[in-house]
Scaffold this active site. Structure first.
Site, PDB file in Angstrom:
ATOM      1  N   ALA A 153      35.332  46.808  41.107  1.00  0.00           N
ATOM      2  CA  ALA A 153      34.713  46.049  42.193  1.00  0.00           C
ATOM      3  C   ALA A 153      35.479  46.256  43.499  1.00  0.00           C
ATOM      4  CB  ALA A 153      34.657  44.567  41.830  1.00  0.00           C
ATOM      5  N   TYR A 154      36.791  46.115  43.449  1.00  0.00           N
ATOM      6  CA  TYR A 154      37.617  46.295  44.638  1.00  0.00           C
ATOM      7  C   TYR A 154      37.536  47.727  45.152  1.00  0.00           C
ATOM      8  CZ  TYR A 154      41.810  46.024  47.601  1.00  0.00           C
ATOM      9  OH  TYR A 154      42.685  46.060  48.663  1.00  0.00           O
ATOM     10  N   SER A 155      37.623  48.693  44.243  1.00  0.00           N
ATOM     11  CA  SER A 155      37.558  50.100  44.639  1.00  0.00           C
ATOM     12  C   SER A 155      36.225  50.417  45.295  1.00  0.00           C
ATOM     13  CB  SER A 155      37.767  51.002  43.414  1.00  0.00           C
ATOM     14  OG  SER A 155      39.034  50.778  42.827  1.00  0.00           O
TER      15      SER A 155
END
Length: 247
Positions: A153-155
């Site tokens: 999700a962050y990436s």
């Protein structure tokens, strides 16, 4: 320390009450900017920026466009315009495989990191166009270039921030408005509280410098990108990953 002149400029820093955002806010304030911090967990201005008068901290949820618009209205009343926008508000989310990623956490990570950056740019850029000047700096991540295992999700959100930076930079190239982003390696901030010890160790092992980047190092690069001296470069991603990525 290199000095850039931000006298008579208003700088908005999202997520500026702590971590990377706070370090950038302090660096710009020390260089003469009138800083307005937008943060979901605001602190008193003197706690972040010292006792110099004129700075402000507003309670803002960057993932809510109405909250962003209200913050802009308040900022314009405080300073009359916005010369610099730094999008630093962010969350990491849980570390787990993509197929196990909680749906609500996926939405939270995108809402803050990606939607929040979009909302702030969408609100502020028309003011910069109206005034004929601006500097926008988006804080992405090396994860947006390389992808972190168990951090989909962050990436994904940070990869989107990089792409959005390139698009907006091209759209504003005919104006004196520079739009760039930086892609730091991990820094020791409160975001690490969301990470497991194994995840932190895995991230550190990928950095050839053998240490985490400091928030002061990130602020030093950010100061130039936000300054008038950055008069040509736009739509670019600047690496500050200690050698982890070289493209």
């Amino acid at each position: 320390m290199n000095h850039y002149d931000f006298q008579d400029q208003v700088a908005v820093i999202t997520g500026g009450a702590k971590g990377i955002g706070m370090s950038i806010a302090r660096r710009l304030a020390e260089s003469g900017a009138r800083v307005v911090i937008w943060d979901r967990h605001p602190t008193a201005p003197e706690e972040t920026l010292g006792n110099e008068r004129g700075h402000a901290v507003l309670e803002v949820d960057v993932g809510d466009y109405r909250s962003v618009q209200r913050a802009l209205d308040s900022t314009l009343k405080i300073g009359g315009g916005v010369d610099v926008l730094v999008n630093s508000a962010g969350v990491v989310g849980p570390d787990c495989p993509l197929w196990e990623y909680p749906l609500d956490q996926w939405e939270r990570v995108q809402r803050v990191n990606l939607d929040g950056t979009f909302y702030a740019c969408r609100a502020v850029v028309p003011e910069m166009i109206r005034r004929g000047y601006g500097r926008v700096l988006n804080i992405a991540s090396i994860a947006g270039k390389e992808g972190n295992a168990n951090g989909s999700a962050y990436s994904a959100a940070k990869a989107a921030v990089i792409a959005m930076t390139k698009s907006l930079g091209k759209e504003l190239a005919g104006h004196d408005i520079a739009v760039n982003c930086i892609t730091p390696a991990a820094a020791k901030t409160d975001l690490m509280l969301e990470m497991s010890e194994d995840y932190i160790a895995a991230v550190l092992a990928k950095i050839p410098r053998g240490r985490f980047v400091t928030v002061e190092e990130i602020a030093a690069l950010s100061a130039w990108l936000c300054s008038r001296e950055n008069s040509f470069t736009t739509g670019a991603a600047f690496d500050i990953s200690g050698g982890r990525a070289t493209y």
